[in-house]
Design an enzyme around this catalytic site. Structure first.
Site, PDB file in Angstrom:
ATOM      1  N   CYS A 112       6.933  -5.244  15.435  1.00  0.00           N
ATOM      2  CA  CYS A 112       6.625  -4.260  16.475  1.00  0.00           C
ATOM      3  C   CYS A 112       5.198  -4.556  16.939  1.00  0.00           C
ATOM      4  CB  CYS A 112       6.738  -2.838  15.940  1.00  0.00           C
ATOM      5  SG  CYS A 112       8.410  -2.452  15.369  1.00  0.00           S
ATOM      6  N   CYS A 158       6.885  -7.243   6.659  1.00  0.00           N
ATOM      7  CA  CYS A 158       7.962  -6.700   7.484  1.00  0.00           C
ATOM      8  C   CYS A 158       8.501  -7.801   8.379  1.00  0.00           C
ATOM      9  CB  CYS A 158       7.410  -5.550   8.337  1.00  0.00           C
ATOM     10  SG  CYS A 158       8.688  -4.552   9.129  1.00  0.00           S
ATOM     11  N   CYS A 163      -0.960   5.689  10.186  1.00  0.00           N
ATOM     12  CA  CYS A 163       0.299   5.045  10.581  1.00  0.00           C
ATOM     13  C   CYS A 163       0.048   3.684  11.190  1.00  0.00           C
ATOM     14  CB  CYS A 163       1.016   5.846  11.655  1.00  0.00           C
ATOM     15  SG  CYS A 163       1.532   7.457  11.170  1.00  0.00           S
ATOM     16  N   CYS A 166       3.316   8.606   1.459  1.00  0.00           N
ATOM     17  CA  CYS A 166       3.936   7.617   2.338  1.00  0.00           C
ATOM     18  C   CYS A 166       4.133   6.342   1.519  1.00  0.00           C
ATOM     19  CB  CYS A 166       2.983   7.399   3.509  1.00  0.00           C
ATOM     20  SG  CYS A 166       3.561   6.196   4.691  1.00  0.00           S
ATOM     21  N   GLU A 214       0.826  -1.191   0.000  1.00  0.00           N
ATOM     22  CA  GLU A 214       0.000   0.000   0.000  1.00  0.00           C
ATOM     23  C   GLU A 214       0.868   1.251   0.000  1.00  0.00           C
ATOM     24  OE1 GLU A 214      -4.098  -1.258   2.062  1.00  0.00           O
ATOM     25  OE2 GLU A 214      -2.501  -0.914   3.503  1.00  0.00           O
ATOM     26  N   CYS A 222       2.049  -2.482  15.689  1.00  0.00           N
ATOM     27  CA  CYS A 222       1.951  -2.174  14.253  1.00  0.00           C
ATOM     28  C   CYS A 222       1.247  -3.299  13.496  1.00  0.00           C
ATOM     29  CB  CYS A 222       3.351  -1.958  13.683  1.00  0.00           C
ATOM     30  SG  CYS A 222       3.354  -1.589  11.925  1.00  0.00           S
TER      31      CYS A 222
HETATM   32  N1  SAH Z   1       9.951   0.336   9.728  1.00  0.00           N
HETATM   33  C1  SAH Z   1      10.076   1.770   9.650  1.00  0.00           C
HETATM   34  C2  SAH Z   1       9.113   2.370   8.640  1.00  0.00           C
HETATM   35  C3  SAH Z   1       7.650   2.257   9.030  1.00  0.00           C
HETATM   36  S1  SAH Z   1       7.184   3.802   9.649  1.00  0.00           S
HETATM   37  C4  SAH Z   1       9.901   2.367  11.027  1.00  0.00           C
HETATM   38  O1  SAH Z   1       9.552   1.634  11.941  1.00  0.00           O
HETATM   39  O2  SAH Z   1      10.172   3.547  11.214  1.00  0.00           O
HETATM   40  C5  SAH Z   1       5.612   3.566  10.293  1.00  0.00           C
HETATM   41  C6  SAH Z   1       5.432   4.481  11.491  1.00  0.00           C
HETATM   42  O3  SAH Z   1       4.117   4.264  12.039  1.00  0.00           O
HETATM   43  C7  SAH Z   1       6.410   4.130  12.582  1.00  0.00           C
HETATM   44  O4  SAH Z   1       6.809   5.269  13.294  1.00  0.00           O
HETATM   45  C8  SAH Z   1       5.567   3.247  13.442  1.00  0.00           C
HETATM   46  O5  SAH Z   1       6.111   3.144  14.704  1.00  0.00           O
HETATM   47  C9  SAH Z   1       4.227   3.935  13.383  1.00  0.00           C
HETATM   48  N2  SAH Z   1       3.122   3.070  13.759  1.00  0.00           N
HETATM   49  C10 SAH Z   1       3.050   1.742  13.578  1.00  0.00           C
HETATM   50  N3  SAH Z   1       1.876   1.259  14.029  1.00  0.00           N
HETATM   51  C11 SAH Z   1       1.190   2.304  14.487  1.00  0.00           C
HETATM   52  C12 SAH Z   1      -0.114   2.444  15.039  1.00  0.00           C
HETATM   53  N4  SAH Z   1      -0.925   1.411  15.186  1.00  0.00           N
HETATM   54  N5  SAH Z   1      -0.519   3.669  15.398  1.00  0.00           N
HETATM   55  C13 SAH Z   1       0.290   4.735  15.214  1.00  0.00           C
HETATM   56  N6  SAH Z   1       1.509   4.663  14.678  1.00  0.00           N
HETATM   57  C14 SAH Z   1       1.962   3.468  14.328  1.00  0.00           C
END
Ligand code: SAH
Length: 373
Positions: free
Chosen positions: A127, A123, A352, A116, A102, A130
Site C-alpha cells: 500500500c 508485508c 498507524c 495493536c 513491532e 504505509c
Molecule cells: N493489512 C491490514 C492490517 C494493517 S492495519 C490492513 O491493511 O488492514 C494498519 C492500518 O493503518 C490500516 O488501516 C492502514 O491502512 C493504516 N495505515 C497505514 N499506513 C498509514 C499511515 N501512514 N497513516 C495512517 N494510517 C495508515
C-alpha cells in the site's frame, strides 16, 4: 560458561492446549492424563502469567522439575521498548535471527486500552501510504508468536493474573504489521487462545481483525473467529483504490463489498469498521465523502478517519484539519459515527502505518550459516 547464555530450551508460552498436551507426552506424561495436565498448565500460563515452572504449586514437584529440564516459559527477546509522550508504548520483538516485529499498546481508547498486534514480519501488499509496505515479507508469525505479543504487553502492564475489572489492556486489534487474512490459520488459533475464559480472557467481541480486502477470506474469518471486522478502505472508486491499495486490482470494490455484506452476524452490536486514511488532495474531497456514504448504504458501519501519519520518504501529506472536519461532517449527517482518530505515538513512530522493522528475508544459505530456523 553455558549458564551465561540465554536458554535454548523451547518455550511453552503461546501454545494451544493440544500442543501443551503433546509437549507433556513428549516428556513422558501418560497420554491419558496429558489433557488434564495441559489444563493445569494452561491456567498457570495464561491466567497467572507465571514465568517459572516452580510457581505452579498444584503440579507435582517431580513433574515441575522435568518440565524445567526440557522447557521454559520465556517470552521472546524485547529488542527495544519505547514510551510516547501520550503514553503509547511500542515494543520491537525478536522472534528469531532477523525476524522482528513491532506491537503497540494504546491506552485509553474506548473504555480502556488496545494492543495493536502484528500478524506477519513485513508485508506483501505494498500500500503506497504505509511504511510497513516498504518492507518485504519475511514470514508469517506463528499463533504462539502472536499470543506472545499479548503476554509481553501484559508483563509490562503488570496485568497478571487476569482480572475482570480495571484492566488496562481490554481490546486487541490486528492492525500492526502484515495482512492477517494471509495468515488466517495462525490468527484464528491465536484468537482461540487469547479469548479463552480460563486464561487471557479477552472476548471475541473485543478483538478486531483489519484487512486490506482479501475478499475470499472474509467469510471464513467470521466463521472461525467471531471477531470484529475492519476494512482498510481509503478510496471509494476502483481507479484510486488500485493505486493506494494495489490488492484492489485482485479483489475490486464490488467483490469486496459483497464479502463484507455477507460477514456473519452483522448488526447494530456488530458493526464493520471502515478505516479511511486522509491524504491531502488525494481522497479527501467532499464528493468523495458523499461517495463513501453511498458505498456503505445498508451496512452496519463505523468509520475511522485516520489522519495520515508521515514517515521518512512518504509520498503523501496529511489533509488539513479543516478538510478532515468537513469530510467527517458529511458522514455524521448521514448518521455515521465517524471519529477522527487522534494520532497516537507519532513521536516514536508507533502510529498507524508507521511500523517497520529492519528484518529482511535471509537467503537459505545465510540461514544455514547462522543456524536460524
Ligand atoms: N493489512 C491490514 C492490517 C494493517 S492495519 C490492513 O491493511 O488492514 C494498519 C492500518 O493503518 C490500516 O488501516 C492502514 O491502512 C493504516 N495505515 C497505514 N499506513 C498509514 C499511515 N501512514 N497513516 C495512517 N494510517 C495508515
Amino acid at each position: 560458561m553455558q549458564s551465561a547464555l540465554p536458554s535454548t530450551l523451547p518455550s511453552l508460552a503461546g501454545l494451544t492446549k493440544q500442543e501443551l498436551a503433546e509437549k507433556l507426552v513428549a516428556i513422558g506424561v501418560d497420554a491419558g492424563k496429558a489433557r488434564m495436565r495441559a489444563e493445569q498448565l494452561w491456567r498457570w500460563i495464561y491466567h497467572y502469567g507465571v514465568t517459572e515452572f516452580s510457581q505452579m504449586t498444584n503440579v507435582a514437584k517431580e513433574l515441575r522439575a522435568t518440565l524445567a529440564e526440557h522447557y521454559t516459559l520465556a517470552r521472546p527477546e524485547i529488542v527495544t521498548q519505547q514510551t510516547s509522550q501520550d503514553g503509547t508504548r511500542k515494543w520491537l520483538i525478536r522472534f528469531g535471527t532477523g525476524v522482528e516485529a513491532e506491537c503497540v499498546f494504546i491506552p485509553d481508547v474506548g473504555r480502556s486500552g488496545a494492543l495493536c498486534v502484528s500478524s506477519q514480519v513485513g508485508c506483501t501488499l505494498n500500500c503506497t501510504f504505509c511504511h510497513t509496505g516498504t518492507q518485504k515479507l519475511v514470514r508469517n508469525l506463528s499463533a504462539a508468536e502472536i499470543v506472545q505479543q499479548v503476554m509481553i504487553a501484559r508483563d509490562a502492564l503488570g496485568e497478571w493474573p487476569t482480572s475482570n475489572e480495571d484492566r488496562a489492556l481490554t481490546n486487541i486489534v490486528f492492525m500492526g504489521m502484515g495482512e492477517p487474512l494471509y495468515n488466517l490459520d495462525n490468527v484464528a488459533s491465536a484468537i482461540d487462545i487469547i479469548s479463552d475464559g480460563d486464561g487471557i480472557s479477552i472476548s471475541r467481541r473485543r478483538i478486531t481483525v483489519s484487512t486490506a480486502g482479501v475478499a475470499p477470506k472474509i467469510a471464513e474469518l467470521g466463521e472461525r473467529t467471531g471477531a470484529m471486522l475492519a476494512i482498510s478502505l481509503h478510496a471509494t472508486n476502483d481507479e484510486l483504490r488500485n493505486q493506494l491499495v494495489p490488492l484492489n486490482k485482485k479483489y475490486n470494490l464490488e467483490e469486496l463489498f459483497a464479502a463484507i455484506r455477507a460477514y456473519p452476524s452483522l448488526g447494530n452490536a456488530k458493526r464493520v469498521t471502515f478505516e479511511y486514511v486522509m491524504l491531502k488532495g488525494v481522497n479527501d474531497s467532499l464528493p468523495e465523502a458523499k461517495a463513501l456514504v453511498k458505498l456503505l448504504a445498508g451496512i452496519p458501519a463505523k468509520i475511522n478517519l485516520i489522519p495520515f501519519n508521515p514517515w521518512p520518504g512518504a509520498p503523501y501529506e496529511c489533509s488539513d484539519w479543516e478538510t478532515i472536519e468537513k469530510f467527517a461532517e458529511v458522514l455524521n449527517r448521514a448518521g455515521y459515527s465517524s471519529p477522527i482518530r487522534t494520532p497516537r505515538g507519532r513521536d516514536i513512530l508507533a502510529a498507524c502505518g508507521q511500523l517497520r522493522s529492519e528484518s529482511v528475508k535471509q537467503r537459505a544459505s545465510e540461514r544455514l550459516k547462522t543456524g536460524a530456523q
